[in-house]
Design an enzyme around this catalytic site. Sequence first.
Site, PDB file in Angstrom:
ATOM      1  N   GLU A   1       3.702   8.053  -4.919  1.00  0.00           N
ATOM      2  CA  GLU A   1       4.744   7.973  -3.889  1.00  0.00           C
ATOM      3  C   GLU A   1       6.134   8.207  -4.469  1.00  0.00           C
ATOM      4  OE1 GLU A   1       4.773   4.324  -1.531  1.00  0.00           O
ATOM      5  OE2 GLU A   1       3.621   5.266   0.052  1.00  0.00           O
TER       6      GLU A   1
ATOM      7  N   HIS B   1     -20.047   8.963 -17.076  1.00  0.00           N
ATOM      8  CA  HIS B   1     -21.326   9.482 -16.570  1.00  0.00           C
ATOM      9  C   HIS B   1     -21.156  10.167 -15.223  1.00  0.00           C
ATOM     10  CE1 HIS B   1     -23.670   7.409 -19.737  1.00  0.00           C
ATOM     11  NE2 HIS B   1     -22.576   6.678 -19.747  1.00  0.00           N
TER      12      HIS B   1
ATOM     13  N   LYS C   1       1.662   9.540  10.343  1.00  0.00           N
ATOM     14  CA  LYS C   1       1.937   8.540  11.374  1.00  0.00           C
ATOM     15  C   LYS C   1       2.351   9.240  12.669  1.00  0.00           C
ATOM     16  CE  LYS C   1       3.711   5.069   8.187  1.00  0.00           C
ATOM     17  NZ  LYS C   1       4.891   4.363   7.733  1.00  0.00           N
TER      18      LYS C   1
HETATM   19  O1  PA5 Z   1       6.074   1.485  -1.446  1.00  0.00           O
HETATM   20  C1  PA5 Z   1       6.294   1.478  -0.253  1.00  0.00           C
HETATM   21  O2  PA5 Z   1       7.443   1.399   0.194  1.00  0.00           O
HETATM   22  C2  PA5 Z   1       5.169   1.550   0.754  1.00  0.00           C
HETATM   23  O3  PA5 Z   1       3.945   1.671   0.134  1.00  0.00           O
HETATM   24  C3  PA5 Z   1       5.146   0.299   1.606  1.00  0.00           C
HETATM   25  O4  PA5 Z   1       5.022  -0.824   0.762  1.00  0.00           O
HETATM   26  C4  PA5 Z   1       4.005   0.336   2.591  1.00  0.00           C
HETATM   27  O5  PA5 Z   1       4.087   1.465   3.382  1.00  0.00           O
HETATM   28  C5  PA5 Z   1       4.027  -0.907   3.475  1.00  0.00           C
HETATM   29  O6  PA5 Z   1       5.235  -1.007   4.161  1.00  0.00           O
HETATM   30  P1  PA5 Z   1       5.677  -2.327   4.862  1.00  0.00           P
HETATM   31  O7  PA5 Z   1       5.843  -3.380   3.828  1.00  0.00           O
HETATM   32  O8  PA5 Z   1       6.983  -2.011   5.537  1.00  0.00           O
HETATM   33  O9  PA5 Z   1       4.600  -2.692   5.854  1.00  0.00           O
END
Ligand code: PA5
Length: 449
Positions: A289, A310, A424
């Site tokens: 990310e 394996h 989304k």
């Molecule tokens: O690293 C990030 O920002 C994301 O992975 C969020 O943690 C994830 O999308 C969850 O978001 P939220 O805490 O707003 O539900």
Amino acid sequence: MKNLELNIDNVFPFVSKEVIDGYEELTRYHIRHLHQRTGKGANFLGWLDLPSNITEESIIEIEDVANELNEKIDVMVVVGIGGSYLGAKAVIDALSHSFGMFNDGRPFPKIVFAGQNISEDYTGELVDFLDTVSYAITVISKSGTTTEPSIAFRILRDHLEKKYGQEEAGKRIIAITSAGRGALRNLVDEKGYRSFVIPDDVGGRYSLLTPVGLLPIVQAGFDIRQLIAGAKKMEEMTRPGTPFRDNPSAVYAAARNALYRQSPKTEILASYHPKLIYLAEWWKQLYGESEGKEKKGIFPASVNFTADLHSMGQYIQEGQRNLFETVISILNPSREVFIPEVTDDADGLNFLAGKRIEDVNKMAELGTMLAHVDGGVPNILIRLPELNEYYLGQLMYFFQKACAISGYLMNVNPFDQPGVEAYKNNMFALLKKPGFEEETELIYKRLNS
Ligand code: PA5
């Protein structure tokens, strides 16, 4: 006390020492920008000095809530996704008995996770399980609107309220969310749930040392003070002014970027301990990310050896040469299990009799590393003295800091994730969410054409 050690000797057959050393100035420049809050995503750098900024008061508050709930529950359901669950899951899995035998004899599993998928089977089976135990819910969402945890929380809150009644259910819900805004914060205000704050300047995947990670880890029975102490040591080891060679985060960021520029576009995180499978999941989110944007980034993959030797071993040894490997090695596992001598020696392994299993595991690790280097796969080695809270704190802060430096080396913002919205938007259009009318029309037209 020993520290995490980074060894990049098995990178040098592929990228010269001079090239890696050439990153000294650049990494120093980026570390300075990180700490001066003058680089990309500077509003999300609260995690940088979390280890040294956490107050005794906030640790005690977390411990008190966890201990109080532990008096009356068998199971804590932690609801969250991505950065709101992977850090805690990684630490808890790494430290837990593989077969659930906690030292204090508590039932297993103590912590279960929900809201990290939209699987009907998973959710239905979780509800079956919760019918049989005394439980509470920790719901974690910075935004408070993430679909997966919101759906899970709806279902579980309903179940909890039916099981215990509104009032008792309210005492069994802890919310961790942002301070002043968002749907979950509004619900906290309305229902009077106990809550903790995710600081605005800490993004999900960097939030291990906020209540997001700390509460479930304490609840599971592990020592967050040691986790924080380890992270604090790594904060010191990677701060501005540390010479390049002594700063493992800078060297790791430099080595992986040098490899990336030369050719490999996939990094495989490998370990020889199944307890680290979720550590790798956490790492994949962190790097995927943070770096995967603007058509750039190293693809983070993971394997668990020797099991995956394996399955994936063939590809790594002889497949397309676009890989490098980062190996997490644990020097001293906490258990000693010896291989017995058997009279028939049917498998021909009596030559190993009297050795620890770990002696074999270590030779598998060394042998594999050498084979992979021979096969054209550069190797970075991370050595942890032991698998405990302190060294996990060092390791996870090390990875976070390296990720930030690495993102800056790639000239991307390591603290945003704009691409996550695309799925989304399509999902909401397909589900005909109010406000998505135009998108709904377009997506159904596309599907029907
Ligand atoms: O690293 C990030 O920002 C994301 O992975 C969020 O943690 C994830 O999308 C969850 O978001 P939220 O805490 O707003 O539900």
